[in-house]
Scaffold this motif. Structure first.
Motif, short mmCIF file in Angstrom:
data_model
loop_
_atom_site.label_atom_id
_atom_site.label_comp_id
_atom_site.label_asym_id
_atom_site.label_seq_id
_atom_site.Cartn_x
_atom_site.Cartn_y
_atom_site.Cartn_z
N ASP A 118 0.84 -1.29 0.06
CA ASP A 118 -0.11 0.09 -0.01
C ASP A 118 0.95 1.24 -0.13
O ASP A 118 1.80 1.61 0.75
N LEU A 119 0.95 1.92 -1.05
CA LEU A 119 1.66 3.20 -1.18
C LEU A 119 1.15 4.45 -0.72
O LEU A 119 -0.14 4.78 -1.16
N GLY A 120 1.57 5.16 0.17
CA GLY A 120 0.84 6.36 0.86
C GLY A 120 -0.18 6.05 1.84
O GLY A 120 -1.29 6.18 1.64
N THR A 121 0.36 5.23 2.95
CA THR A 121 -0.58 4.40 3.79
C THR A 121 -1.34 5.34 4.64
O THR A 121 -2.61 4.90 5.21
N ASP A 143 4.86 5.60 3.38
CA ASP A 143 4.65 6.65 3.58
C ASP A 143 5.82 7.63 3.56
O ASP A 143 6.83 7.05 3.93
N TRP A 171 7.35 6.94 -2.37
CA TRP A 171 6.71 5.88 -3.22
C TRP A 171 7.47 4.54 -3.15
O TRP A 171 7.67 4.08 -1.86
N SER A 185 -2.90 2.15 -4.13
CA SER A 185 -2.57 3.18 -3.76
C SER A 185 -3.79 4.31 -3.88
O SER A 185 -4.35 4.11 -4.77
N ASN A 186 -3.91 5.01 -2.72
CA ASN A 186 -4.81 6.29 -2.76
C ASN A 186 -3.83 7.38 -2.73
O ASN A 186 -3.63 7.86 -1.45
N PRO A 187 -3.35 7.76 -3.90
CA PRO A 187 -2.17 8.97 -3.53
C PRO A 187 -2.81 10.42 -3.78
O PRO A 187 -4.14 10.52 -3.79
N ILE A 223 3.93 6.56 -9.66
CA ILE A 223 3.78 5.12 -9.11
C ILE A 223 3.45 4.09 -10.45
O ILE A 223 3.89 3.12 -10.20
N ILE A 239 -5.15 2.07 -8.35
CA ILE A 239 -5.20 3.30 -8.12
C ILE A 239 -6.31 4.20 -7.72
O ILE A 239 -7.31 4.01 -8.69
#
Ligand SMILES: C[S@@+](CC[C@H](N)C(=O)[O-])C[C@H]1O[C@@H](n2cnc3c(N)ncnc32)[C@H](O)[C@@H]1O
Length: 291
Positions: A118-121, A143, A171, A185-187, A223, A239
């Motif tokens: 999970d990117l940007g947790t 994060d 990232w 991810s929810n960037p 990403i 995403i």
């Protein structure tokens, strides 16, 4: 005299000018003050508040009147039926983001040790929910913001998830070179000049969690590009994005050679999540990712 029903009515009247959910906000803040459920307020409408409770309640109402989001006042927000600790260091999790969970759970077998990142947790809601729902999975979460990672770790402990590794990373840059079956991810995806940034709850949320350059697309591009070196053959990238970003986000996925690119709508019928599959083998990934 300050009785439950009358203070609720008065607080809702005061908040009506600044909040769309004034009556509910008043109830939530009185529950927080009294450490009771909402059913208690209904059962005892004529109960008189103790002076210290009344004082505390009106302080919270003033906070809310200034615009402070309810989640930052209570320190809690529910996501996928679990309560998460929330501070102003992290984005307030949105119900829309549950769509990422729904789609991920369809892609992750319940009985295999799949690798997920999970990117940007932020508060950790995505990583922790997936780790809890898929205990055999090996979950990583990143994060850039150390304060956010502290909250995510507290939430992981709160929910007894011991299958998550947290990394401070831009990232995927500092993630040990591993391949994942699922990158999610929810960037940040709001354009820096979006007028919504000056309204409502978002005014109080960290800018680094909300805004991205290139009309909100710059982080999504990074990403989608770098994920190619970290996906197993057949792995998926999912995403979340803005309701009006379906076409540019699909174009980014296709430019980077993802297959089976699809966008899924959220509960209000808005395009919300785009996902695609990486079908190259390890050697071909190197070639394709240079394109
Ligand atoms: C929109 S918030 C999402 C938070 C959480 N996943 C959720 O859905 O509620 C985006 C998150 O990305 C993090 N972030 C922003 N830029 C980043 C970067 N370059 N590398 C890693 N994380 C980043 C922010 O700190 C924030 O926690």
């Amino acid at each position: 005299m300050q009785r439950i029903k009358s203070v609720l009515n008065e607080a809702a009247r005061i908040l009506a000018a600044s909040s769309d959910s004034a009556a509910l906000d008043a109830e939530v803040l009185l529950c927080l003050t009294l450490d009771k459920e909402r059913s208690y307020l209904r059962a005892w409408p004529d109960k008189e508040l103790q002076p210290e409770h009344a004082a505390r309640f009106w302080t919270l109402i003033q906070e809310r009147q200034k615009g402070t989001p309810i989640a930052y006042i209570t320190g809690i927000r529910e996501f996928w039926s679990r309560d998460f600790l929330i501070t102003p260091d992290v984005l307030i999790p949105r119900p829309d983001t549950e769509l990422l969970i729904e789609l991920s759970l369809k892609l992750i077998p319940a009985d295999k040790p799949v690798k997920i990142i999970d990117l940007g947790t932020g508060s950790g809601v995505i990583a922790i929910t997936l780790a809890a729902e898929r205990p055999h999975a090996q979950v990583s979460a990143t994060d850039l913001c150390l304060a956010a990672l502290r909250i995510a770790r507290l939430n992981a402990n709160k929910h007894d998830t011991n299958n998550i590794q947290f990394y401070q990373s831009n990232w995927l840059a500092n993630v040990p070179h591993a391949k994942f079956n699922l990158i999610i991810s929810n960037p940040p995806y709001i354009a820096e000049d979006d007028s919504h940034l000056t309204q409502g709850d978002v005014r109080f949320e960290p800018q680094g969690a909300l805004c991205a350059g290139e009309q909100g697309l710059s982080d999504i591009k990074i990403i989608a590009d770098t994920a190619r070196n970290h996906l197993e053959t057949g792995g998926h990238l999912l995403i979340e994005h803005g309701y009006d970003q379906q076409h540019p986000v699909q174009a980014i996925f296709k430019d980077f050679h993802y297959d089976n690119v699809q966008t899924v709508t959220d509960l209000s019928g808005q395009p919300r999540v785009t996902y695609g599959q990486w079908n190259y083998s390890a050697e071909a990934t190197l070639v394709a990712s240079k394109k």
